[in-house]
Design an enzyme around this catalytic site. Structure first.
Site, PDB file in Angstrom:
ATOM      1  N   ARG A   1       0.672  -1.130  -0.194  1.00 29.45           N
ATOM      2  CA  ARG A   1      -0.014  -0.140   0.041  1.00 29.45           C
ATOM      3  C   ARG A   1       0.790   1.093  -0.071  1.00 29.45           C
ATOM      4  O   ARG A   1       0.558   2.350  -0.784  1.00 29.45           O
ATOM      5  CB  ARG A   1      -1.127  -0.034   1.252  1.00 29.45           C
ATOM      6  CG  ARG A   1      -1.870   1.308   1.279  1.00 29.45           C
ATOM      7  CD  ARG A   1      -2.794   1.169   2.386  1.00 29.45           C
ATOM      8  NE  ARG A   1      -3.517   2.316   2.608  1.00 29.45           N
ATOM      9  CZ  ARG A   1      -4.619   2.467   3.273  1.00 29.45           C
ATOM     10  NH1 ARG A   1      -5.061   1.530   4.246  1.00 29.45           N
ATOM     11  NH2 ARG A   1      -5.448   3.455   3.218  1.00 29.45           N
TER      12      ARG A   1
ATOM     13  N   PHE B   1       3.967   1.383  -1.150  1.00 28.85           N
ATOM     14  CA  PHE B   1       4.545   1.550  -2.475  1.00 28.85           C
ATOM     15  C   PHE B   1       3.516   2.068  -3.431  1.00 28.85           C
ATOM     16  O   PHE B   1       3.939   3.113  -4.161  1.00 28.85           O
ATOM     17  CB  PHE B   1       5.066   0.277  -2.701  1.00 28.85           C
ATOM     18  CG  PHE B   1       5.613   0.055  -4.162  1.00 28.85           C
ATOM     19  CD1 PHE B   1       6.873   0.488  -4.120  1.00 28.85           C
ATOM     20  CD2 PHE B   1       4.879   0.213  -5.189  1.00 28.85           C
ATOM     21  CE1 PHE B   1       7.566   0.306  -5.491  1.00 28.85           C
ATOM     22  CE2 PHE B   1       5.443  -0.031  -6.462  1.00 28.85           C
ATOM     23  CZ  PHE B   1       7.110   0.120  -6.553  1.00 28.85           C
ATOM     24  N   ASP B   2       2.177   1.617  -3.364  1.00 32.00           N
ATOM     25  CA  ASP B   2       1.440   2.152  -4.260  1.00 32.00           C
ATOM     26  C   ASP B   2       0.960   3.714  -4.163  1.00 32.00           C
ATOM     27  O   ASP B   2       0.919   4.521  -5.217  1.00 32.00           O
ATOM     28  CB  ASP B   2      -0.030   1.538  -4.457  1.00 32.00           C
ATOM     29  CG  ASP B   2       0.273  -0.085  -5.010  1.00 32.00           C
ATOM     30  OD1 ASP B   2       1.184  -0.198  -5.336  1.00 32.00           O
ATOM     31  OD2 ASP B   2      -0.674  -0.872  -4.279  1.00 32.00           O
TER      32      ASP B   2
ATOM     33  N   SER C   1      24.328 -20.187 -30.333  1.00 26.25           N
ATOM     34  CA  SER C   1      23.746 -21.241 -29.343  1.00 26.25           C
ATOM     35  C   SER C   1      25.169 -21.976 -28.667  1.00 26.25           C
ATOM     36  O   SER C   1      26.020 -22.052 -29.224  1.00 26.25           O
ATOM     37  CB  SER C   1      22.822 -22.163 -30.279  1.00 26.25           C
ATOM     38  OG  SER C   1      23.603 -22.654 -31.277  1.00 26.25           O
TER      39      SER C   1
ATOM     40  N   GLU D   1      26.272 -22.872 -14.109  1.00 27.40           N
ATOM     41  CA  GLU D   1      25.128 -22.079 -14.054  1.00 27.40           C
ATOM     42  C   GLU D   1      24.071 -22.680 -14.204  1.00 27.40           C
ATOM     43  O   GLU D   1      24.066 -23.710 -15.166  1.00 27.40           O
ATOM     44  CB  GLU D   1      25.276 -20.744 -14.926  1.00 27.40           C
ATOM     45  CG  GLU D   1      26.439 -19.884 -14.788  1.00 27.40           C
ATOM     46  CD  GLU D   1      26.587 -18.892 -15.996  1.00 27.40           C
ATOM     47  OE1 GLU D   1      25.542 -19.064 -16.719  1.00 27.40           O
ATOM     48  OE2 GLU D   1      27.691 -18.459 -16.064  1.00 27.40           O
TER      49      GLU D   1
ATOM     50  N   LYS E   1      20.697 -23.436 -16.148  1.00 25.45           N
ATOM     51  CA  LYS E   1      20.228 -22.933 -17.800  1.00 25.45           C
ATOM     52  C   LYS E   1      18.728 -22.817 -17.483  1.00 25.45           C
ATOM     53  O   LYS E   1      17.943 -23.411 -17.668  1.00 25.45           O
ATOM     54  CB  LYS E   1      20.407 -24.231 -18.854  1.00 25.45           C
ATOM     55  CG  LYS E   1      20.161 -23.683 -20.126  1.00 25.45           C
ATOM     56  CD  LYS E   1      20.467 -24.768 -21.092  1.00 25.45           C
ATOM     57  CE  LYS E   1      20.363 -24.524 -22.419  1.00 25.45           C
ATOM     58  NZ  LYS E   1      18.796 -24.163 -22.832  1.00 25.45           N
TER      59      LYS E   1
ATOM     60  N   ASP F   1      14.973 -21.592 -18.496  1.00 23.18           N
ATOM     61  CA  ASP F   1      14.341 -21.900 -19.810  1.00 23.18           C
ATOM     62  C   ASP F   1      13.233 -21.008 -20.008  1.00 23.18           C
ATOM     63  O   ASP F   1      12.119 -20.948 -19.775  1.00 23.18           O
ATOM     64  CB  ASP F   1      13.554 -23.167 -19.460  1.00 23.18           C
ATOM     65  CG  ASP F   1      12.767 -23.933 -20.705  1.00 23.18           C
ATOM     66  OD1 ASP F   1      13.460 -23.552 -21.603  1.00 23.18           O
ATOM     67  OD2 ASP F   1      12.115 -24.732 -20.700  1.00 23.18           O
TER      68      ASP F   1
ATOM     69  N   ARG G   1      17.022 -12.436 -29.214  1.00 18.72           N
ATOM     70  CA  ARG G   1      17.767 -13.390 -29.839  1.00 18.72           C
ATOM     71  C   ARG G   1      17.776 -13.357 -31.306  1.00 18.72           C
ATOM     72  O   ARG G   1      18.741 -13.232 -32.290  1.00 18.72           O
ATOM     73  CB  ARG G   1      18.247 -14.794 -29.344  1.00 18.72           C
ATOM     74  CG  ARG G   1      19.085 -15.454 -30.017  1.00 18.72           C
ATOM     75  CD  ARG G   1      19.251 -16.901 -29.243  1.00 18.72           C
ATOM     76  NE  ARG G   1      20.198 -17.562 -30.127  1.00 18.72           N
ATOM     77  CZ  ARG G   1      20.329 -18.222 -31.201  1.00 18.72           C
ATOM     78  NH1 ARG G   1      19.066 -18.134 -32.209  1.00 18.72           N
ATOM     79  NH2 ARG G   1      21.336 -18.836 -31.988  1.00 18.72           N
TER      80      ARG G   1
ATOM     81  N   GLU H   1      18.123 -14.289 -19.507  1.00 14.80           N
ATOM     82  CA  GLU H   1      16.927 -14.946 -19.782  1.00 14.80           C
ATOM     83  C   GLU H   1      15.395 -14.317 -19.389  1.00 14.80           C
ATOM     84  O   GLU H   1      15.562 -13.788 -18.079  1.00 14.80           O
ATOM     85  CB  GLU H   1      16.859 -16.472 -19.333  1.00 14.80           C
ATOM     86  CG  GLU H   1      16.235 -17.367 -20.102  1.00 14.80           C
ATOM     87  CD  GLU H   1      16.961 -17.805 -21.424  1.00 14.80           C
ATOM     88  OE1 GLU H   1      16.400 -18.648 -22.112  1.00 14.80           O
ATOM     89  OE2 GLU H   1      18.184 -17.201 -21.810  1.00 14.80           O
TER      90      GLU H   1
ATOM     91  N   TYR I   1      23.200 -13.374 -17.112  1.00 16.46           N
ATOM     92  CA  TYR I   1      24.248 -14.296 -17.065  1.00 16.46           C
ATOM     93  C   TYR I   1      25.386 -14.267 -17.841  1.00 16.46           C
ATOM     94  O   TYR I   1      26.306 -15.092 -17.951  1.00 16.46           O
ATOM     95  CB  TYR I   1      23.565 -15.741 -17.393  1.00 16.46           C
ATOM     96  CG  TYR I   1      22.851 -15.783 -18.669  1.00 16.46           C
ATOM     97  CD1 TYR I   1      23.652 -15.708 -19.900  1.00 16.46           C
ATOM     98  CD2 TYR I   1      21.721 -16.305 -18.846  1.00 16.46           C
ATOM     99  CE1 TYR I   1      22.821 -15.896 -21.132  1.00 16.46           C
ATOM    100  CE2 TYR I   1      21.111 -16.548 -19.883  1.00 16.46           C
ATOM    101  CZ  TYR I   1      21.876 -16.467 -21.355  1.00 16.46           C
ATOM    102  OH  TYR I   1      20.972 -16.254 -22.196  1.00 16.46           O
TER     103      TYR I   1
ATOM    104  N   LYS J   1      21.628 -30.800 -20.635  1.00 19.10           N
ATOM    105  CA  LYS J   1      20.329 -30.871 -20.502  1.00 19.10           C
ATOM    106  C   LYS J   1      19.831 -31.995 -19.365  1.00 19.10           C
ATOM    107  O   LYS J   1      20.332 -32.781 -19.639  1.00 19.10           O
ATOM    108  CB  LYS J   1      19.617 -30.795 -21.940  1.00 19.10           C
ATOM    109  CG  LYS J   1      20.028 -29.733 -22.976  1.00 19.10           C
ATOM    110  CD  LYS J   1      19.502 -28.587 -22.678  1.00 19.10           C
ATOM    111  CE  LYS J   1      18.004 -28.254 -22.965  1.00 19.10           C
ATOM    112  NZ  LYS J   1      17.553 -28.110 -24.374  1.00 19.10           N
TER     113      LYS J   1
ATOM    114  N   CYS K   1     -24.228 -35.954 -19.996  1.00 14.31           N
ATOM    115  CA  CYS K   1     -23.604 -34.807 -19.597  1.00 14.31           C
ATOM    116  C   CYS K   1     -23.552 -34.677 -17.894  1.00 14.31           C
ATOM    117  O   CYS K   1     -24.496 -35.108 -17.480  1.00 14.31           O
ATOM    118  CB  CYS K   1     -24.388 -33.633 -20.191  1.00 14.31           C
ATOM    119  SG  CYS K   1     -23.639 -32.076 -19.506  1.00 14.31           S
TER     120      CYS K   1
ATOM    121  N   CYS L   1     -26.163 -31.711 -16.694  1.00 11.73           N
ATOM    122  CA  CYS L   1     -27.441 -31.742 -17.228  1.00 11.73           C
ATOM    123  C   CYS L   1     -28.069 -33.001 -17.383  1.00 11.73           C
ATOM    124  O   CYS L   1     -29.371 -32.982 -17.383  1.00 11.73           O
ATOM    125  CB  CYS L   1     -27.884 -30.517 -17.975  1.00 11.73           C
ATOM    126  SG  CYS L   1     -27.273 -30.909 -19.775  1.00 11.73           S
TER     127      CYS L   1
ATOM    128  N   CYS M   1     -22.074 -31.869 -25.135  1.00 10.44           N
ATOM    129  CA  CYS M   1     -23.454 -31.948 -24.773  1.00 10.44           C
ATOM    130  C   CYS M   1     -24.046 -30.821 -25.772  1.00 10.44           C
ATOM    131  O   CYS M   1     -23.896 -29.689 -25.634  1.00 10.44           O
ATOM    132  CB  CYS M   1     -23.381 -31.383 -23.250  1.00 10.44           C
ATOM    133  SG  CYS M   1     -24.992 -30.976 -22.716  1.00 10.44           S
TER     134      CYS M   1
ATOM    135  N   CYS N   1     -27.702 -25.921 -20.136  1.00 10.58           N
ATOM    136  CA  CYS N   1     -26.652 -26.802 -19.712  1.00 10.58           C
ATOM    137  C   CYS N   1     -25.698 -25.568 -18.671  1.00 10.58           C
ATOM    138  O   CYS N   1     -25.462 -24.712 -19.668  1.00 10.58           O
ATOM    139  CB  CYS N   1     -25.571 -27.292 -20.292  1.00 10.58           C
ATOM    140  SG  CYS N   1     -24.347 -28.281 -19.812  1.00 10.58           S
TER     141      CYS N   1
END
Length: 667
Positions: A33, A35-36, A81, A112, A114, A116, A135, A172, A224, A311, A405, A408, A423, A429
């Site tokens: 709060r 901060f806002d 790569s 380090e 990796k 994703d 990239r 990343e 990195y 990997k 279903c 229903c 259905c 439904c």
């Protein structure tokens, strides 16, 4: 007393500090709060004194909803790569190659994680972020600076004063697991395609044309690698520790390793510990620490000789199948879901896994109580991959797909040639009724703020909303009387519903929820026929003459408008002011310069983004497709056009247009 300029400078400095504490150190020193309140005060001052505008102010991290195109930027240093391996033995072989390449000289490796996500290059001048580039193809990437500025763990202004005047830092962009799962839950509720993994979600978000969307997605970033002419140290590890002091988020997992045995220990530790991280990882990277030694080892055509990526294998877990439940979506499609004993998988507790459809479910030959393997191959959404039949001792009955279903009781139907059961009771439904309302109000449809799935449920149960047209009859007092909704929220909802009357026709058409009519199809139909009245009168034959509209879509559209209830709904919406035709202004922009032309886009471009070129093709009456065939009229070719497409185009005699030729054609 502070002048406005001094107060703006102080607030910017304090907010930058609090951003750093919260998003980089994960150790906030003030509550949200406070901060806002500070942020709102800074916004007020910047609006009152526009002469003190700064593009790197903390207020600029919220992004804006102005569509932007991405220009192509050439990398100063190519983003190559890494060579990949899945075995420790190959990492050991890499270690030996480095030792041989350095003629026996002593060296260190840096281990380090990796991460994703999607790779990014950040350029800083005099301590300020000036450019962020994806990239791309390794040589050129897209300038996504405005979007990256919204990521709060990336500093806009560096801390301290010992950084180089100019440098590049790579890393990343990531979507944390918690954000990813919340986003996919929202998309699932809207029956939109789910992101397969956080990497795809981060990449898609970063390339959004709307930086406000990027800001709302809660992306994170780990850096990195530091590049430049006057770096502070000769070792990779020390450079990143200095970068940490400048305000960059650097992983605590970095380690200096002196032997293959230490490499093995590092791999063994993180192969397990990574499951507790808040972001996705798919392996680890080993780099020679000395920059001088990196330079001596050099590069192959595709990758550096001084680094290798290890990997992880796709992670599996074994757990028990307790039951299978069946969910009904807004179009009536019934999806089986496996309910499992909770199990930790890739950093999250998994309790459910999709079984997709009856065919997929039957292929697994599931029985209640089976021990099943679930997997996140490449950190994807959980799925059951197989059953441990050797553990099948006291299992329950075979899992069978339901025929009525679950909501229903209506007998389910299956369209010939399709895998899904649905259905047909779309008018009675409850999940379908509420699902259509949720779809109608969603951001990419009518974008009615203030209403979510819980609010729709409240409205439906209270009898206020039984179809989407009822939204326009809502009154603030009736809304305010409901649980968890006060007068202010009620008025905001009424205002948002009223504002939805400004939404263009193609989005209204998508919002109606006609089976098989997604965003792209809705746009094609709207721009081809211009109004709901023309669409209502169109035959299957007429509809299939529109590019990419097949028999199934055409029949669904005709069936929708053959239903008297749907026609009454459309007329009610029209009566409330909802747009039911393309505006004259929009139509005036359209030409038939590309009428009858089928165009394939390939390569990277300078003047416009690929999405902009798709829009230009449609605007001028052409059709954009993804693959070259005998029906292709032109290929719009940028740099690095795919060789397979180029070869096929030559064989078929398809004309290849450059950017300038295409733009001249439609000018």
């Amino acid at each position: 007393m502070e002048s406005p300029q001094e107060k703006i400078a102080r607030l910017r400095k304090e907010l930058d500090e609090h951003n750093y504490n919260y998003y980089v150190l994960n150790a906030p020193t003030i509550d949200d709060r406070t901060f806002d309140e500070m942020m709102h005060e800074l916004q007020r001052l910047e609006e009152a004194y526009p002469q003190y505008f700064d593009p790197n102010s903390p207020t600029q991290r919220v992004g804006n909803d102005i569509n932007q195109s991405f220009t192509q930027v050439e990398h100063r240093y190519p983003m190559l790569s890494l060579s990949n391996t899945y075995s420790i033995e190959e990492v050991a072989a890499f270690y030996d190659r480095v030792r041989s390449g350095l003629m026996g000289e002593e060296f260190e490796l840096v281990g380090e994680l990796k991460f994703d996500g999607t790779s990014i290059s950040l350029i800083y001048e005099h301590g300020r972020l000036v450019q962020a580039v994806t990239r791309g193809d390794g040589t050129r990437g897209d300038d996504v600076t405005e979007n990256v500025k919204t990521i709060r763990s990336i500093p806009l202004q560096l801390r301290g004063n010992d950084y180089p005047d100019s440098f590049e830092i790579r890393g990343e962009i990531l979507m944390p697991w918690a954000v990813f799962e919340a986003l996919n839950k929202e998309r699932e509720e809207q029956e939109e395609p789910l992101f397969a993994n956080p990497r795809n979600a981060a990449a898609g978000t970063l390339k959004s044309q709307n930086s406000a969307v990027v800001a709302a997605r809660g992306l994170d970033a780990y850096l990195y690698y530091l590049l430049g002419e006057n770096l502070p140290a000769d070792t990779h590890y020390e450079n990143l520790q200095r970068a940490r002091a400048w305000g960059f988020k650097i992983s605590d997992a970095m380690r200096i390793l002196h032997s293959v045995d230490e490499v093995r220990e590092y791999i063994a530790y993180w192969d397990t510990e990574r499951k507790h991280l808040p972001v996705a990882t798919d392996g680890m990277v080993f780099k020679v620490n000395s920059l001088r030694q990196q330079k001596n080892l050099g590069y192959t055509a595709k990758s550096p000789r001084w680094a290798i990526a290890y990997k992880f294998q796709a992670e599996q877990a074994l757990t028990r199948l307790n039951s299978v439940s069946f969910q009904v979506g807004r179009t009536g499609t019934v999806t089986p879901v496996a309910n499992l004993d909770p199990v930790l998988l890739s950093g999250t507790i998994v309790k459910r896994a999709t079984l997709h459809n009856e065919d997929f479910m039957n292929a697994l030959d599931l029985h209640i109580g089976d021990m099943v393997y679930i997997e996140k191959g490449g950190e994807i959404i959980p799925k059951i991959t197989s059953v441990d039949t050797s553990a099948r001792l006291l299992v329950g009955e075979k899992v069978r797909f339901i025929r009525n279903c679950p909501e229903c009781g209506t007998p389910l139907k299956r369209i010939e040639g399709e895998a899904a059961w649905f259905c047909p009771n779309e008018k009675g439904c409850p999940p379908q009724i509420k699902g259509r309302i949720e779809h109608y109000i969603s951001r990419r449809a009518m974008n009615i703020d203030g209403i979510g799935s819980e609010t729709v449920n409240l409205f439906y149960n209270a009898g206020l909303v039984k179809d989407v047209a009822d939204l326009y009859t809502l009154q603030a007092p009736a809304i305010a009387a409901l649980e968890r909704l006060g007068e202010r929220s009620a008025q905001n909802i009424v205002d948002a519903v009223r504002k939805s009357c400004e939404v263009p026709f193609e989005r209204v058409l998508f919002a109606l929820g006609i089976r098989y009519v997604g965003e792209t199809v809705a746009k094609k139909l709207a721009l081809a026929l211009h109004s709901i009245d023309r669409l209502r009168e169109a035959s299957v034959e007429e509809l299939t003459r529109i590019g990419d509209i097949g028999e199934r879509i055409a029949q669904s559209v005709v069936a929708y408008f053959a239903d008297a209830d749907n026609l009454r709904l459309v007329e009610r919406l029209r009566g409330y002011g909802v747009q039911m035709q393309v505006t004259e202004e929009r139509l005036s922009e359209r030409t038939d310069k590309l009428a009858g032309a089928t165009i394939v886009i390939s390569g990277t471009f300078t003047h416009h983004s690929r999405d902009e070129y798709k829009a230009l093709i449609e605007q001028h009456g052409g059709v954009n497709t993804g693959s070259v065939s005998g029906k292709t009229t032109y290929i719009l070719a940028g740099e690095n056009m795919g060789p397979a497409k180029l070869e096929k185009a030559r064989k078929l005699g398809v004309r290849i247009l450059s950017e300038d030729e295409f733009l001249e054609m439609i000018r």
